[in-house]
Design an enzyme around this catalytic site. Structure first.
Site, PDB file in Angstrom:
ATOM      1  N   ILE A   7       0.858  -1.188   0.000  1.00  0.00           N
ATOM      2  CA  ILE A   7       0.000   0.000   0.000  1.00  0.00           C
ATOM      3  C   ILE A   7       0.892   1.235   0.000  1.00  0.00           C
ATOM      4  CG2 ILE A   7      -1.886   1.226   1.150  1.00  0.00           C
ATOM      5  CD1 ILE A   7      -2.590  -1.372   2.604  1.00  0.00           C
ATOM      6  N   SER A  11       0.841   7.204   5.533  1.00  0.00           N
ATOM      7  CA  SER A  11       1.070   8.000   6.748  1.00  0.00           C
ATOM      8  C   SER A  11      -0.230   8.533   7.342  1.00  0.00           C
ATOM      9  CB  SER A  11       2.035   9.156   6.454  1.00  0.00           C
ATOM     10  OG  SER A  11       1.511  10.016   5.458  1.00  0.00           O
ATOM     11  N   GLY A  13      -4.865   9.084   6.493  1.00  0.00           N
ATOM     12  CA  GLY A  13      -6.028   8.892   5.631  1.00  0.00           C
ATOM     13  C   GLY A  13      -6.319   7.470   5.207  1.00  0.00           C
ATOM     14  N   GLY A  15      -4.789   5.405   3.186  1.00  0.00           N
ATOM     15  CA  GLY A  15      -3.670   4.471   3.248  1.00  0.00           C
ATOM     16  C   GLY A  15      -3.411   3.974   4.654  1.00  0.00           C
ATOM     17  N   SER A 138     -10.881   8.754  -7.937  1.00  0.00           N
ATOM     18  CA  SER A 138     -11.739   9.806  -7.390  1.00  0.00           C
ATOM     19  C   SER A 138     -12.946   9.937  -8.304  1.00  0.00           C
ATOM     20  CB  SER A 138     -10.968  11.138  -7.384  1.00  0.00           C
ATOM     21  OG  SER A 138     -11.814  12.239  -7.123  1.00  0.00           O
ATOM     22  N   TYR A 151      -5.805  18.233 -11.284  1.00  0.00           N
ATOM     23  CA  TYR A 151      -5.969  17.007 -10.486  1.00  0.00           C
ATOM     24  C   TYR A 151      -6.867  16.018 -11.219  1.00  0.00           C
ATOM     25  CZ  TYR A 151      -7.794  14.031  -6.730  1.00  0.00           C
ATOM     26  OH  TYR A 151      -8.186  12.947  -5.965  1.00  0.00           O
TER      27      TYR A 151
END
Length: 286
Positions: A7, A11, A13, A15, A138, A151
Site C-alpha cells: 500500500i 502516513s 487517511g 492508506g 476519485s 488534479y
C-alpha cells in the site's frame, strides 16, 4: 500462505486506515510512505494491536525508490498479491495560475506514481499468474470539476490506464484491476490540498476570484446541508478497498458513497462497474 499487500501513501487517511484494516483481516501488509518520519501514528497502532505490518520507504515520484521497495518484498515473500495505489495529493488552482513545476508535480504524484508502481509489480504478478491492482482514483477521475482540472486530468489518466490494462492483462494472467472512486474524504488529503495552494498564493485571483468564491461557498453549503453525506472518513473508504481485494470478481470501477454515485451518474449509468465496456473493447480489438 497468507496474501500480502503493498500500500502506498500510508502516513494518513485512506492508506493509514487500509493498512490497519488489511492487517486485521489476515494480510501481511507492507505499508509505505515517502517519509518514514511520519510513521509514528502507524507504528503506535502496530505495537498496540500487534499488527502484521512492515513499514518501507517508497516515494511514488522516484522510480528507484519504487523498485527498491518491490525488490525488498519479493526477497522476503517471493510474491506480491495486491498493490493498492493510494498515494496522491489534491490540487486546486486555475490552469493559468499553476506553474510548470506544479503541473508536473500533480501529474507525477497522482498519475505517474500509479503507472510506475504498477509497472514494478506486473512482472511478478504475471509470473505467478495472479494478482490484484487497486488504484484509489476519485469521482474526479470521471467528472471534471472547477478549479480541480489539473488534479482531475491526472485521475482521468489513471482511469484510462487501469481500463486499458484490464482489456488485455486480466484474462490471460489472472490479474485484476479496480479503480476505487471516492467523493470527498475528510482526511489530511483535503487539508493538504488547501495548504499546498494557499501557501503559494491565492487559490484564484483576478477575474477568476468571484467564480472561486461562488464555488467555495457551494462546497461548504453542500458539506453542511446535504442529506447525503459528502465527506467520508478514511476508514469508510478503506472498507471498500478491502471488500474489493476480497472479491474474486471485482469490478473495474466502484464508487464509495451514495454522493459519489449521484455526482457521476450521467457517466456511469450505462455501465456502472465498467465491466461491459471492457468486454466490448476486448471483443472489438482482440
Amino acid at each position: 500462505m497468507n496474501k500480502n499487500v503493498l500500500i502506498t501513501g500510508t502516513s494518513t487517511g485512506v492508506g493509514f486506515e487500509s493498512s490497519i484494516l488489511f492487517a486485521k483481516n489476515g494480510y501481511k501488509v507492507y505499508a509505505t510512505m515517502r517519509n518514514l518520519k511520519k510513521a509514528t501514528p502507524l507504528n503506535e497502532r502496530i505495537e498496540k494491536e500487534n499488527l502484521n505490518i512492515e513499514l518501507l520507504p517508497l516515494d511514488v515520484t522516484d522510480i528507484n525508490s519504487i523498485e527498491s521497495a518491490v525488490k525488498t518484498i519479493i526477497q522476503k515473500d517471493g510474491k506480491i498479491d495486491v498493490l493498492v495505489n493510494n498515494a496522491g495529493a489534491g490540487f486546486a488552482k486555475t490552469t493559468e495560475q499553476a506553474t510548470e513545476k506544479e503541473i508536473r508535480w500533480v501529474t507525477d504524484v497522482n498519475y505517474h506514481g500509479t503507472v510506475f508502481c504498477t509497472q514494478a509489480v506486473l512482472p511478478f504478478m504475471r509470473k505467478q499468474r495472479s494478482g490484484q491492482i487497486i488504484s484509489i482514483t476519485s469521482v474526479g477521475g470521471l467528472v471534471g470539476q472547477p478549479f480541480n482540472e489539473l488534479y482531475c486530468g491526472a485521475k482521468f489518466a489513471t482511469e484510462g490506464f487501469m481500463e486499458g490494462l484490464a482489456t488485455y492483462v486480466s484474462e490471460p494472467f489472472n490479474i485484476k484491476f479496480t479503480c476505487v472512486e471516492p467523493g470527498g474524504i475528510a482526511t489530511e488529503f483535503m487539508k493538504s490540498a488547501v495548504e499546498k495552494t494557499t501557501s503559494e498564493g491565492q487559490l484564484a485571483k483576478g477575474e477568476y476570484l468571484p467564480i472561486f468564491e461562488k464555488y467555495l461557498a457551494g462546497t461548504q453549503k453542500r458539506a453542511s446541508e446535504s442529506e447525503v453525506q459528502v465527506y467520508q472518513t478514511g476508514q469508510e473508504v478503506a472498507e471498500v478497498v478491502l471488500k474489493v481485494a476480497n472479491n474474486e470478481n471485482p469490478p473495474l470501477r466502484i464508487r464509495t458513497s451514495e454522493w459519489a454515485e449521484n455526482i457521476t451518474a450521467l457517466k456511469t449509468q450505462a455501465d456502472p462497474d465498467g465491466t461491459k465496456l471492457v468486454s466490448q473493447i476486448k471483443n472489438n480489438f482482440l
